[in-house]
Design a protein around this motif. Structure first.
Motif, mmCIF file in Angstrom:
data_model
loop_
_atom_site.group_PDB
_atom_site.id
_atom_site.type_symbol
_atom_site.label_atom_id
_atom_site.label_comp_id
_atom_site.label_asym_id
_atom_site.label_seq_id
_atom_site.Cartn_x
_atom_site.Cartn_y
_atom_site.Cartn_z
ATOM 1 N N VAL A 1 0.832 -1.200 0.000
ATOM 2 C CA VAL A 1 0.000 0.000 0.000
ATOM 3 C C VAL A 1 0.870 1.255 0.000
ATOM 4 O O VAL A 1 2.077 1.196 0.230
ATOM 5 N N ASN A 2 0.223 2.374 -0.255
ATOM 6 C CA ASN A 2 0.931 3.653 -0.251
ATOM 7 C C ASN A 2 1.053 4.139 1.177
ATOM 8 O O ASN A 2 0.071 4.241 1.897
ATOM 9 N N TRP A 3 2.269 4.502 1.542
ATOM 10 C CA TRP A 3 2.504 4.980 2.901
ATOM 11 C C TRP A 3 3.139 6.367 2.807
ATOM 12 O O TRP A 3 4.151 6.555 2.133
ATOM 13 N N CYS A 4 2.496 7.328 3.476
ATOM 14 C CA CYS A 4 3.102 8.658 3.490
ATOM 15 C C CYS A 4 3.918 8.791 4.782
ATOM 16 O O CYS A 4 3.348 8.785 5.875
ATOM 17 N N PRO A 5 5.241 8.921 4.639
ATOM 18 C CA PRO A 5 6.074 8.976 5.835
ATOM 19 C C PRO A 5 5.891 10.275 6.612
ATOM 20 O O PRO A 5 6.237 10.334 7.796
ATOM 21 N N SER A 6 5.327 11.287 5.983
ATOM 22 C CA SER A 6 5.111 12.541 6.689
ATOM 23 C C SER A 6 3.760 12.542 7.404
ATOM 24 O O SER A 6 3.665 12.896 8.580
ATOM 25 N N CYS A 7 2.713 12.117 6.712
ATOM 26 C CA CYS A 7 1.403 12.019 7.356
ATOM 27 C C CYS A 7 1.321 10.761 8.219
ATOM 28 O O CYS A 7 0.357 10.576 8.962
ATOM 29 N N LYS A 8 2.313 9.884 8.076
ATOM 30 C CA LYS A 8 2.404 8.671 8.888
ATOM 31 C C LYS A 8 1.137 7.830 8.824
ATOM 32 O O LYS A 8 0.606 7.361 9.824
ATOM 33 N N THR A 9 0.652 7.677 7.612
ATOM 34 C CA THR A 9 -0.536 6.850 7.421
ATOM 35 C C THR A 9 -0.518 6.273 6.020
ATOM 36 O O THR A 9 0.233 6.742 5.162
ATOM 37 N N VAL A 10 -1.348 5.248 5.807
ATOM 38 C CA VAL A 10 -1.524 4.759 4.451
ATOM 39 C C VAL A 10 -2.459 5.717 3.723
ATOM 40 O O VAL A 10 -3.190 6.490 4.340
ATOM 41 N N LEU A 11 -2.403 5.678 2.398
ATOM 42 C CA LEU A 11 -3.248 6.524 1.572
ATOM 43 C C LEU A 11 -3.926 5.665 0.512
ATOM 44 O O LEU A 11 -3.376 4.641 0.113
ATOM 45 N N ALA A 12 -5.087 6.102 0.070
ATOM 46 C CA ALA A 12 -5.730 5.435 -1.059
ATOM 47 C C ALA A 12 -4.980 5.822 -2.336
ATOM 48 O O ALA A 12 -4.318 6.858 -2.376
ATOM 49 N N ASP A 13 -5.103 5.004 -3.367
ATOM 50 C CA ASP A 13 -4.456 5.321 -4.644
ATOM 51 C C ASP A 13 -4.849 6.708 -5.134
ATOM 52 O O ASP A 13 -4.041 7.434 -5.704
ATOM 53 N N GLU A 14 -6.103 7.053 -4.914
ATOM 54 C CA GLU A 14 -6.606 8.342 -5.391
ATOM 55 C C GLU A 14 -5.929 9.513 -4.686
ATOM 56 O O GLU A 14 -5.973 10.637 -5.146
ATOM 57 N N GLN A 15 -5.317 9.233 -3.523
ATOM 58 C CA GLN A 15 -4.692 10.320 -2.768
ATOM 59 C C GLN A 15 -3.194 10.426 -3.048
ATOM 60 O O GLN A 15 -2.479 11.154 -2.377
ATOM 61 N N VAL A 16 -2.747 9.666 -4.031
ATOM 62 C CA VAL A 16 -1.352 9.763 -4.455
ATOM 63 C C VAL A 16 -1.361 10.368 -5.844
ATOM 64 O O VAL A 16 -1.957 9.833 -6.766
ATOM 65 N N GLU A 17 -0.715 11.527 -5.965
ATOM 66 C CA GLU A 17 -0.688 12.185 -7.264
ATOM 67 C C GLU A 17 0.752 12.262 -7.733
ATOM 68 O O GLU A 17 1.590 12.859 -7.067
ATOM 69 N N ALA A 18 1.036 11.626 -8.864
ATOM 70 C CA ALA A 18 2.389 11.596 -9.421
ATOM 71 C C ALA A 18 3.393 11.173 -8.349
ATOM 72 O O ALA A 18 4.474 11.740 -8.211
ATOM 73 N N GLY A 19 3.011 10.190 -7.564
ATOM 74 C CA GLY A 19 3.953 9.608 -6.617
ATOM 75 C C GLY A 19 4.097 10.348 -5.307
ATOM 76 O O GLY A 19 4.841 9.919 -4.428
ATOM 77 N N VAL A 20 3.378 11.460 -5.150
ATOM 78 C CA VAL A 20 3.489 12.174 -3.882
ATOM 79 C C VAL A 20 2.132 12.261 -3.196
ATOM 80 O O VAL A 20 1.085 12.165 -3.830
ATOM 81 N N CYS A 21 2.183 12.462 -1.878
ATOM 82 C CA CYS A 21 0.970 12.559 -1.073
ATOM 83 C C CYS A 21 0.156 13.778 -1.495
ATOM 84 O O CYS A 21 0.679 14.885 -1.571
ATOM 85 N N GLU A 22 -1.097 13.552 -1.744
ATOM 86 C CA GLU A 22 -2.011 14.608 -2.196
ATOM 87 C C GLU A 22 -2.050 15.759 -1.191
ATOM 88 O O GLU A 22 -2.228 16.909 -1.558
ATOM 89 N N ARG A 23 -1.857 15.453 0.096
ATOM 90 C CA ARG A 23 -1.928 16.466 1.130
ATOM 91 C C ARG A 23 -0.643 17.245 1.309
ATOM 92 O O ARG A 23 -0.601 18.460 1.277
ATOM 93 N N CYS A 24 0.458 16.489 1.563
ATOM 94 C CA CYS A 24 1.666 17.173 2.018
ATOM 95 C C CYS A 24 2.787 17.135 0.988
ATOM 96 O O CYS A 24 3.860 17.676 1.231
ATOM 97 N N LYS A 25 2.542 16.478 -0.159
ATOM 98 C CA LYS A 25 3.487 16.444 -1.284
ATOM 99 C C LYS A 25 4.779 15.664 -0.984
ATOM 100 O O LYS A 25 5.772 15.818 -1.681
ATOM 101 N N THR A 26 4.757 14.848 0.066
ATOM 102 C CA THR A 26 5.916 13.998 0.354
ATOM 103 C C THR A 26 5.861 12.761 -0.547
ATOM 104 O O THR A 26 4.783 12.206 -0.743
ATOM 105 N N PRO A 27 7.038 12.317 -1.081
ATOM 106 C CA PRO A 27 7.034 11.093 -1.879
ATOM 107 C C PRO A 27 6.488 9.910 -1.074
ATOM 108 O O PRO A 27 6.846 9.713 0.080
ATOM 109 N N VAL A 28 5.607 9.188 -1.702
ATOM 110 C CA VAL A 28 4.916 8.098 -1.023
ATOM 111 C C VAL A 28 5.734 6.819 -1.125
ATOM 112 O O VAL A 28 6.332 6.543 -2.153
ATOM 113 N N GLN A 29 5.804 6.050 -0.030
ATOM 114 C CA GLN A 29 6.509 4.775 -0.032
ATOM 115 C C GLN A 29 5.532 3.625 -0.218
ATOM 116 O O GLN A 29 4.347 3.770 -0.012
#
Ligand code: ANZ
Ligand code: ZN
Length: 826
Positions: free
Chosen positions: A159-187
């Motif tokens: 799954v997509n994990w945002c290391p800054s928001c410290k949570t998983v994200l839905a695919d829809e919340q990942v835009e071009a590989g970064v977190c839709e909220r905080c723009k951190t690259p998603v792991q």
């Protein structure tokens, strides 16, 4: 002489806002309405310090439309609320070091204050906040329904994990590989999570796009996101084992061109097969990459030979299997057949690793150079044994028949859409209403026990270890009774995605004050739901194309399928959607993250909400947004002031605006032209040109300042009505000055009509003769020159005609329509 009060927006706006509230001007009788019109704007999330001008732009444009609809005779319901649960609000609370629940109270107060100042016609009694337990009780209920019907499930997945928001994200919340909220690259992380089976609805979500009135670009975004693909699944026997690798292809016709297979690094079969050390190392490195790294690495293909080989089902050739991260684990089967002669990525891969290229299609418009090759079109088969010479489409069918007989291939429809990852390792959301019992496994919390209240924990910060802060809730909260066996169970500590809160709020508004809402078992009152839904006009930003707007459609369809919504509401919650443009400031979108946010408060206190509303709506067509420059605002203020003065002059003049006053003919045409233009523009959200028409009218009215033109009361009121959706306060004030005794609001009046025959402005200079001698030239509106009575009435008012004709009984008329009128005396 009467005094002429100056335009004081502050005082009059407050006065009318108070009046509207007290008189419930914008609160339709939900149960009684006979012409219901649900005018909905996407509700805001109170993340920042307050509302900014970009938000106000969105709400005002929607409000203008609602007011216009009300004056068309509809009973308009325009509710507002706060999408206050979720990461947005929580991140802000954390940033300023405040408990999210405490901050929510502050934001709520602030937002509602600001929202009441912008002069929108909100149905205030129907407001809701998603963090209100009365609301999230039903959000949790929705989760339980999903679970009971097999649409909510738990699965271990990458799954997509945002290391800054410290949570998983839905695919829809990942835009071009970064977190839709905080723009951190998603792991990418392997974790067990809750999902909603939105993929069950992929086909309907796609097919229904044909029938809804939405902007083309949003439909396209959803179509692409759902990504339907019709192809074939093929089984490849792994040499020397009983294992099989499955590939998904849309180009079965190119199967003779396969020179290698590529498997995704995270494919589980890789752990079972004996693979080379290099491949093992490659696999491990690839798993650590972020989504963004994977994307950027696509330019330069990477990969490793696994040493595994499969047998080509048609040629019997031995084919190498490579591992490479351009193949995605969660699409198709996670393995692709490499056809370097006809697929761009495969070709780049083959070039890099020196793999064989076998062309199998001719007659394509393909170009091939050393660095680039594009060749995906259909054509005639070559190098394909008995299929040579056959056209691609036909070949796909024939090859499928052959392989199907041998149980090696089958037709398969695949969607890019993934199931909706619904759990979040955060604090500020509705706790997922599930408990885990060692004996009985996962069990939903019984519906009568909802809501599962969010416990008050001091340490609400996300942990980063993949667990929710609710792990630190008191034991009394964490332990529960298993609803199945009565034994001890543990509560789920993840909360649900904030997009679940917003996926059904539009259903809540009309149902808020019903028996059903308070006592269940479902929150929906059939009569009210049938009356108010689906939403007549949904207005909001385009950035929600594949998030909110897809989730809402899914939840709606599910609720309706389960029988919780009356059938008549139809398959779609938003048959009509309008997406507004963005407010630009200094060349970029106005947003908190860019730090170019403008607070409307200071402008409102300086110029008034009407001025700011008009200014914002004048920036450009509403669907295109516009550039915010505060230099323009003063000009709009002067325009409203000018309207004020013009009305004050006429109102304080005893004669004017009295019922007897008639508009001059030329101005009359302008009035009707203005009605026509503004009506047309309002219906199309072209507020900027509607305002331009109002400005042109003012110019015509005040054409000769020294000698103001006469304007009838009816025409003056028409003008105020046209203005009222845009500048509701000043229009209301002047309306009440024209009719000091009225108890009604201008916003509840009917929209003015125009008369087609009055649209033409031209007048004719008509020579008037007495006994054949021209005695006067009189201006007559061209629409009247054919009516003898009308012409006679007008020319007799002329002194030079009256002198000869008035009072005599021996007068005959000779009327030549459009040419002359001749009075014969004696
Ligand atoms: C052989 C081939 C030959 C393909 C050719 C294309 C062109 P859409 O239309 O998006 O569904 N594919 C399949 N699964 C994949 C995965 N998990 N990761 C990356 N690529 C994958 O695309 C379907 C095509 O995408 C499939 O058809 C496959 O490549 C590739 F001339 O197979 B094809
Ligand atoms: Zn149990």
């Amino acid at each position: 002489m009467k005094s002429k009060p100056i335009y004081n927006p502050k005082a009059l706006e407050q006065k009318w806002q108070q009046y509207w509230l007290e008189n419930q001007t914008y609160q339709p009788a939900l149960a009684q309405a006979t012409k219901p019109f649900y005018n909905l704007m996407m509700f805001p999330y109170p993340s920042a310090e307050g509302l900014h001008v970009g938000n106000m732009y969105a709400f005002t444009g929607a409000d203008v439309y609602g007011r216009f609809q009300r004056m068309q005779g509809n009973e308009v319901f325009e509710p507002i609320g706060l999408d206050g649960f979720g990461i947005h609000s929580e991140n802000y609370a954390i940033k300023i070091g405040k408990h999210p629940a405490e901050q929510a109270k502050v934001s709520q107060k602030r937002f509602y204050e600001q929202l009441s100042q912008i002069g929108d016609g909100f149905a205030w009694e129907s407001r809701l906040e998603t963090y209100d337990p009365k609301y999230y009780r039903w959000t949790q209920w929705l989760f339980v329904q999903m679970y009971k019907r097999g649409l909510a499930y738990r699965k271990a997945a990458v799954v997509n994990w945002c290391p800054s928001c410290k949570t998983v994200l839905a695919d829809e919340q990942v835009e071009a590989g970064v977190c839709e909220r905080c723009k951190t690259p998603v792991q990418r992380r392997q974790m067990e999570q809750w999902f909603f089976k939105i993929t069950n609805y992929a086909e309907r979500l796609l097919a229904n796009l044909e029938h809804i009135n939405w902007p083309a670009k949003i439909k396209l975004a959803q179509r692409n996101w759902i990504g339907k693909s019709e192809g074939t699944e093929i089984r490849w026997q792994v040499e020397g084992t009983n294992e099989v690798l499955q590939t998904f292809t849309t180009r079965l016709d190119t199967i003779y061109g396969v020179t290698f297979l590529v498997i995704a690094p995270d494919h589980p079969l890789l752990l079972k097969l004996a693979i080379t050390t290099t491949a093992q190392q490659y696999r491990q490195a690839a798993l650590k990459k972020t989504e963004q790294q994977r994307k950027t690495d696509q330019k330069d293909k990477t990969g490793a030979d696994t040493g595994v080989r499969v047998i080509h089902p048609l040629t019997g050739r031995s084919i190498p299997v490579w591992v490479a991260d351009f193949v995605l684990i969660d699409y198709g089967t996670g393995v692709v057949m490499g056809v370097p002669a006809h697929d761009q990525r495969d070709w780049e891969f083959a070039k890099k690793f020196d793999l064989e290229v076998i062309p199998v299609i001719t007659n394509t418009s393909a170009t091939q150079t050393n660095t680039r090759q594009v060749m995906v079109e259909d054509g005639l088969l070559i190098n394909s044994a008995e299929f040579n010479g056959i056209e691609s489409t036909r070949a796909r069918q024939k090859i499928l028949e052959v392989l199907e007989k041998r149980a090696i291939a089958e037709k398969k429809v695949t969607y890019h859409l993934r199931d909706w990852l619904i759990s979040r390792q955060r604090y500020w959301g509705p706790p997922i209403p599930m408990v885990y019992c060692d004996k009985c496994g996962w069990q939903p919390v019984p519906e009568e026990q909802l809501p599962v209240l969010l416990p008050d924990v001091k340490d609400y910060q996300p942990t980063g270890d993949g667990k929710s802060p609710l792990q630190r809730a008191p034991q009394s909260w964490l332990t529960a009774v298993c609803p199945n066996c009565g034994g001890e169970a543990r509560r789920e500590t993840d909360v649900s995605d904030t997009f679940l809160d917003s996926a059904w709020y539009f259903l809540a508004y009309p149902n808020l004050h019903t028996v059903e809402w308070t006592t269940g078992p479902t929150p929906f009152n059939d009569t009210l739901t049938r009356k108010w839904l689906p939403v007549n006009a949904y207005i909001g930003g385009a950035e929600h194309a594949v998030l909110h707007l897809l989730y809402s459609r899914f939840v709606w369809m599910a609720l309706r399928d389960w029988g919780y919504l009356p059938d008549e509401v139809g398959e779609e919650p938003f048959p009509f959607l309008f997406s507004h443009g963005l407010i630009i400031k200094d060349g970029v979108k106005m947003s908190k993250s860019r730090g170019n946010v403008i607070n409307p408060d200071e402008y409102i206190s300086r110029y008034g909400a009407d001025t700011l509303r008009m200014y914002l709506m004048f920036l450009g067509p509403y669907d295109q947004g516009g550039d915010f420059r505060d230099s323009g605002i003063a000009g709009m203020y002067r325009f409203l002031e000018r309207i004020w003065k013009a009305f004050r002059e006429q109102i304080s003049d005893q004669e004017s605006l009295g019922e007897a006053i008639k508009t001059t003919p030329a101005l009359r045409a302008t009035v009707h032209q203005t009605i026509k233009r503004v009506t047309r523009d309002m219906g199309k959200f072209k507020y900027n040109t509607a305002i331009a028409a109002l400005m042109e009218f003012m110019n015509a009215w005040e054409e000769k300042r020294e000698q103001p033109q006469q304007l009838s009361r009816e025409d003056a009121v028409s003008f105020l009505k046209l203005l009222s959706p845009l500048a509701p306060h000043i229009a209301e004030e002047l309306y009440h000055q024209v009719f000091p005794d009225t108890q009604e609001s201008i916003h509840q009046q009917g929209w003015p009509d125009y008369e087609e025959s009055l649209l033409v402005r031209t007048t004719l200079d008509l020579p008037v003769q007495v006994n054949g001698k021209t005695r006067a030239v009189v201006k007559i509106e061209s629409s009247l020159v054919h009516s003898e009575e009308e012409v006679a009435k007008r020319v007799l008012a002329h002194p030079n005609v009256a002198k000869y004709v008035a009072g005599r009984s021996d007068v005959r008329r000779i009327f030549v329509p459009g040419k002359t009128i001749n009075f014969i005396i004696g």
